[in-house]
Design a protein around this motif. Structure first.
Motif, mmCIF file in Angstrom:
data_model
loop_
_atom_site.group_PDB
_atom_site.id
_atom_site.type_symbol
_atom_site.label_atom_id
_atom_site.label_comp_id
_atom_site.label_asym_id
_atom_site.label_seq_id
_atom_site.Cartn_x
_atom_site.Cartn_y
_atom_site.Cartn_z
ATOM 1 N N PHE A 1 -13.621 -8.518 -9.333
ATOM 2 C CA PHE A 1 -12.391 -7.750 -9.499
ATOM 3 C C PHE A 1 -11.842 -7.332 -8.146
ATOM 4 N N ASP A 2 -10.601 -6.889 -8.163
ATOM 5 C CA ASP A 2 -9.936 -6.445 -6.932
ATOM 6 C C ASP A 2 -10.055 -4.944 -6.778
ATOM 7 N N GLU A 3 -10.272 -4.503 -5.574
ATOM 8 C CA GLU A 3 -10.213 -3.095 -5.202
ATOM 9 C C GLU A 3 -8.883 -2.917 -4.477
ATOM 10 N N THR A 4 -7.996 -2.137 -5.049
ATOM 11 C CA THR A 4 -6.660 -1.964 -4.476
ATOM 12 C C THR A 4 -6.397 -0.496 -4.205
ATOM 13 N N LYS A 5 -5.862 -0.225 -3.027
ATOM 14 C CA LYS A 5 -5.489 1.128 -2.637
ATOM 15 C C LYS A 5 -4.004 1.148 -2.293
ATOM 16 N N ILE B 1 16.121 1.402 -0.994
ATOM 17 C CA ILE B 1 14.900 0.604 -1.044
ATOM 18 C C ILE B 1 13.727 1.441 -0.545
ATOM 19 N N ALA B 2 12.563 1.250 -1.162
ATOM 20 C CA ALA B 2 11.312 1.844 -0.693
ATOM 21 C C ALA B 2 10.316 0.714 -0.454
ATOM 22 N N TYR B 3 9.420 0.936 0.480
ATOM 23 C CA TYR B 3 8.414 -0.064 0.831
ATOM 24 C C TYR B 3 7.031 0.505 0.524
ATOM 25 N N ILE B 4 6.304 -0.177 -0.338
ATOM 26 C CA ILE B 4 4.974 0.267 -0.739
ATOM 27 C C ILE B 4 3.941 -0.551 0.034
ATOM 28 N N VAL B 5 3.028 0.168 0.699
ATOM 29 C CA VAL B 5 1.945 -0.479 1.445
ATOM 30 C C VAL B 5 0.674 -0.370 0.606
ATOM 31 N N GLN B 6 0.053 -1.529 0.360
ATOM 32 C CA GLN B 6 -1.194 -1.584 -0.396
ATOM 33 C C GLN B 6 -2.236 -2.369 0.396
ATOM 34 N N HIS B 7 -3.483 -2.088 0.090
ATOM 35 C CA HIS B 7 -4.596 -2.845 0.654
ATOM 36 C C HIS B 7 -5.460 -3.286 -0.514
ATOM 37 N N SER B 8 -5.782 -4.584 -0.564
ATOM 38 C CA SER B 8 -6.535 -5.116 -1.692
ATOM 39 C C SER B 8 -7.539 -6.158 -1.208
ATOM 40 N N TYR B 9 -8.730 -6.109 -1.811
ATOM 41 C CA TYR B 9 -9.732 -7.138 -1.518
ATOM 42 C C TYR B 9 -10.622 -7.308 -2.736
ATOM 43 N N ASN C 1 -6.530 -8.499 7.137
ATOM 44 C CA ASN C 1 -5.464 -9.382 6.636
ATOM 45 C C ASN C 1 -5.147 -9.147 5.159
ATOM 46 N N ASN C 2 -5.648 -8.053 4.603
ATOM 47 C CA ASN C 2 -5.488 -7.795 3.180
ATOM 48 C C ASN C 2 -4.486 -6.677 2.880
ATOM 49 N N PHE C 3 -3.551 -6.447 3.784
ATOM 50 C CA PHE C 3 -2.481 -5.478 3.555
ATOM 51 C C PHE C 3 -1.271 -6.200 2.973
ATOM 52 N N PHE C 4 -0.569 -5.511 2.087
ATOM 53 C CA PHE C 4 0.624 -6.065 1.460
ATOM 54 C C PHE C 4 1.726 -5.023 1.484
ATOM 55 N N LYS D 1 -5.196 -0.904 10.299
ATOM 56 C CA LYS D 1 -6.040 -2.049 10.648
ATOM 57 C C LYS D 1 -7.162 -1.680 11.607
ATOM 58 N N LEU D 2 -7.048 -0.530 12.266
ATOM 59 C CA LEU D 2 -8.058 -0.077 13.214
ATOM 60 C C LEU D 2 -9.122 0.816 12.578
ATOM 61 N N LEU D 3 -8.912 1.247 11.344
ATOM 62 C CA LEU D 3 -9.815 2.186 10.678
ATOM 63 C C LEU D 3 -11.017 1.472 10.059
ATOM 64 N N PRO D 4 -12.174 2.174 10.027
ATOM 65 C CA PRO D 4 -13.369 1.590 9.397
ATOM 66 C C PRO D 4 -13.076 1.147 7.965
ATOM 67 N N GLY D 5 -13.670 0.034 7.582
ATOM 68 C CA GLY D 5 -13.441 -0.526 6.246
ATOM 69 C C GLY D 5 -12.196 -1.394 6.227
ATOM 70 N N PHE D 6 -11.066 -0.818 6.599
ATOM 71 C CA PHE D 6 -9.823 -1.592 6.622
ATOM 72 C C PHE D 6 -9.880 -2.687 7.686
#
Length: 73
Positions: free
Chosen positions: A19-23, A3-11, A52-55, A42-47
């Motif tokens: 539209f969504d901006e997803t990284k 299994i692999a776990y993918i971390v994304q951030h979207s808003y 609460n937008n991490f998946f 969660k501590l970084l600028p912008g993020f």
């Protein structure tokens, strides 16, 4: 089964949230590592403004993870 776990951030972006901006932040070998990355980002600028937008999604390696077609909007 590996299994692999993918971390994304979207808003949502735009005046009408058009539209969504997803990284894709990264792909990790354990859920614990993925959660640790989210805590750090969660501590970084912008993020931090969208903390609460991490998946975190779980994917089986060497397997078809999308088995259906799609409909063009």
């Amino acid at each position: 089964m590996k299994i692999a776990y993918i971390v994304q951030h979207s808003y949502e972006v735009g005046e009408d949230e058009q539209f969504d901006e997803t990284k894709i932040i990264g792909i990790y070998s354990s859920l614990e590592k993925a959660k640790s990355v989210v805590d750090r980002y969660k501590l970084l600028p912008g993020f931090r403004e969208y903390a609460n937008n991490f998946f975190i999604d779980e994917y089986e390696i060497d397997a078809d993870n999308w088995t259906e077609g799609f409909i063009k909007a």
